[in-house]
Every structure is written in structure tokens, then in C-alpha cells.
Design an enzyme around this catalytic site. Structure first.
Site, short mmCIF file in Angstrom:
data_model
loop_
_atom_site.label_atom_id
_atom_site.label_comp_id
_atom_site.label_asym_id
_atom_site.label_seq_id
_atom_site.Cartn_x
_atom_site.Cartn_y
_atom_site.Cartn_z
N PRO A 112 0.84 -1.21 0.00
CA PRO A 112 0.00 0.00 0.00
C PRO A 112 0.87 1.25 0.00
O PRO A 112 1.79 1.38 0.81
CB PRO A 112 -0.79 -0.10 1.31
CG PRO A 112 -0.55 -1.47 1.83
CD PRO A 112 0.72 -1.98 1.23
N GLU A 113 0.61 2.14 -0.92
CA GLU A 113 1.33 3.40 -1.00
C GLU A 113 0.39 4.51 -0.53
O GLU A 113 -0.76 4.25 -0.19
CB GLU A 113 1.77 3.64 -2.45
CG GLU A 113 2.66 2.52 -2.98
CD GLU A 113 4.13 2.91 -3.01
OE1 GLU A 113 4.50 3.90 -2.36
OE2 GLU A 113 4.89 2.22 -3.70
#
Ligand SMILES: [Zn+2]
Length: 270
Positions: free
Chosen positions: A2-3
Site C-alpha cells: 500500500p502506497e
């Protein structure tokens, strides 16, 4: 992994369902995340009302007034809303039950995520030294140029340094440098002011587009029963080694910097 766009989309997705709800119970099935989940988490947060959810870099900040719960999704974590009667799966490590029956559930197969609690998020050691948020006015071309002037490292590594700016992960760094026409291995201090202006705008544009793409699939992302999956972007260079540049047809090159893959077009980026 997840960014920032996935974390921001998670924040926006959870907020309407959880804001002003009172936390009644926390179930920790496995406290062995990147750092141990505090044993007194329920004692500190139980009975408190969630005032809001903030974000700093990739940290979600659950504001319970008297305390702030910090959640990081690590390499493989996801948060989703479900019903209390939904059986927990193997990697569902933490549940939060709210007074209206809403259940928030953390799934994290690789357990690099974190759930922590603090009285003062601004002074927490994980957060105190972070650089500005990329989508705020504090992160502008003048600031970026000044940071670059002080650094001889490659520009890609500089924009991925959380002390310079938070939340620019590997994919978004490669994509932003493509849009700015800058090769990832260029020494940061060689960048001109106009180059920094282009790069600053490209970072904001790429992250904003990714958040917007996530926004359109928000319901699925938060409420899905299965693995959420991260946003599939149509990238210009990332993970396209040997494929033709979408602008000029030149094969995209792959190099390794700081043990991370970087991709660029040798014709469009100088
Ligand atoms: Zn090209």
C-alpha cells in the site's frame, strides 16, 4: 505494497462509517506485527469516541481525543469494514468493534504493519521527523530545489526519502520522474530550478491521479470480503522494461538503485 494513494483512499473510505462512533471492544488475535500491538490498547481506547481519521505519510491517525491510534499497513495490510458475525480468517489480526455494530478489521499476511497508541502524534518518534505532505503547499518547487541542492544522491532516492517528502513510493517516484523528463540516477544537486518545478508538479499530479483512481473503486476497496488488491495504474515506465515508451516507442530501461528497480525512457528523460 500500500502506497500513499491506497492509504488515503482507505482513510476516506473509513471516515464516514466510523466518525463519531464509540469504540466498545478491541480483539487482538496476533499482536506480533512489526512492533507488538500494545497490551493496553483496549484499556486506553475502549469507551472513547472516534473524532476523526488523519493521515501522515502512510500512517493513519485515529483521533480518539485522549489518545491517537497509529496504524501502518506495512507490506500487505488492509483495513476493511465488516459485520461482527463475519468469521475471522487466518491473517485477520486485529478487530475494532464500534457501538453501532460496525467492525473494523486489519488483515496483514506478512505482518509488517503496525498498530500503536500515543498521547501526542506530532511528537511520536515515527512521525516527528517526517518531511512535508506531497499534496500540501509546503511541498513546493522552491522547497524541493533547496532540498536537492544539499544532496548528491540520485534524485529518485531523494524524492523517496521521507525526511524530504513523505509518501512517494517506488512506483510513483519512477512515474513522476518520467513525467518530469528527468532520469532517476541524476544527482539531485545537478537539477535546475525549472527541473525541480516540473518534478514537483509531476509528483502532485501522479499522486492526485492515483487517489482519484482509487476513489472510483472506493466501495470495493473498503467493503470487499476478499483481498482488497491495490490500484492497477496504467504506468508509463514502471515495470515496463524492454516495452516501447508510450510516447516515443524507445524501449524502457530498467536499472537498480538502492536495491529497488527504477524504470525510465532513455529518449524522453535526460
Ligand atoms: Zn520515450
Amino acid at each position: 505494497m500500500p502506497e500513499l494513494p491506497e492509504v488515503e483512499t482507505t482513510r476516506r473510505g473509513l471516515l464516514p462509517s466510523l466518525q463519531n462512533r464509540t469504540l466498545t471492544r478491541i480483539v487482538v488475535r496476533n499482536p506480533d506485527l512489526r512492533w507488538p500491538v500494545p497490551a493496553d490498547l483496549e484499556a486506553r481506547l475502549g469507551g472513547l469516541t472516534l473524532r476523526g481519521i488523519g493521515r501522515r505519510g502512510k500512517y493513519l491517525l485515529f483521533d480518539f481525543g485522549a489518545a491517537v491510534q497509529i496504524v501502518h499497513l506495512g507490506m500487505s495490510g488492509s483495513l476493511r469494514l465488516t459485520r461482527p458475525d463475519e468469521p475471522a480468517a487466518l491473517h485477520d489480526h486485529v478487530d475494532w468493534l464500534f457501538d453501532d455494530g460496525t467492525l473494523l478489521r486489519l488483515r496483514d499476511p506478512r505482518r509488517f504493519g503496525a498498530v500503536l497508541c500515543t498521547d501526542d502524534a506530532t511528537r511520536h518518534p515515527l512521525l516527528a521527523h517526517l518531511g512535508p505532505e506531497p499534496l500540501t503547499p509546503a511541498f513546493d518547487a522552491v522547497y524541493l530545489h533547496a532540498q536537492c541542492q544539499r544532496r548528491s544522491a540520485a534524485i529518485k532516492q531523494v524524492i523517496m526519502d521521507a525526511q524530504v517528502v513523505v509518501g512517494v513510493g517506488n512506483i510513483y517516484a519512477s512515474e513522476s520522474l518520467y513525467h518530469a523528463g528527468i532520469r532517476p540516477a541524476t544527482a539531485a544537486r545537478r537539477l535546475s530550478r525549472p527541473a525541480c518545478t516540473r518534478l514537483n508538479a509531476a509528483i502532485k499530479q501522479v499522486l492526485t491521479a492515483a487517489i482519484a483512481a482509487g476513489g472510483s473503486s472506493l466501495r470495493d476497496y473498503v467493503a470487499s470480503d476478499g483481498e482488497p488488491g491495490y490500484f492497477q495504474l496504467q504506468t508509463r515506465v514502471y515495470d515496463r522494461a524492454g516495452l516501447p515508451c508510450r510516447a516515443c516507442g524507445t524501449p524502457i530501461k530498467r536499472i537498480v538503485q538502492g536495491q529497488r528497480a527504477s524504470f525510465y525512457c532513455p529518449a524522453c528523460q535526460h
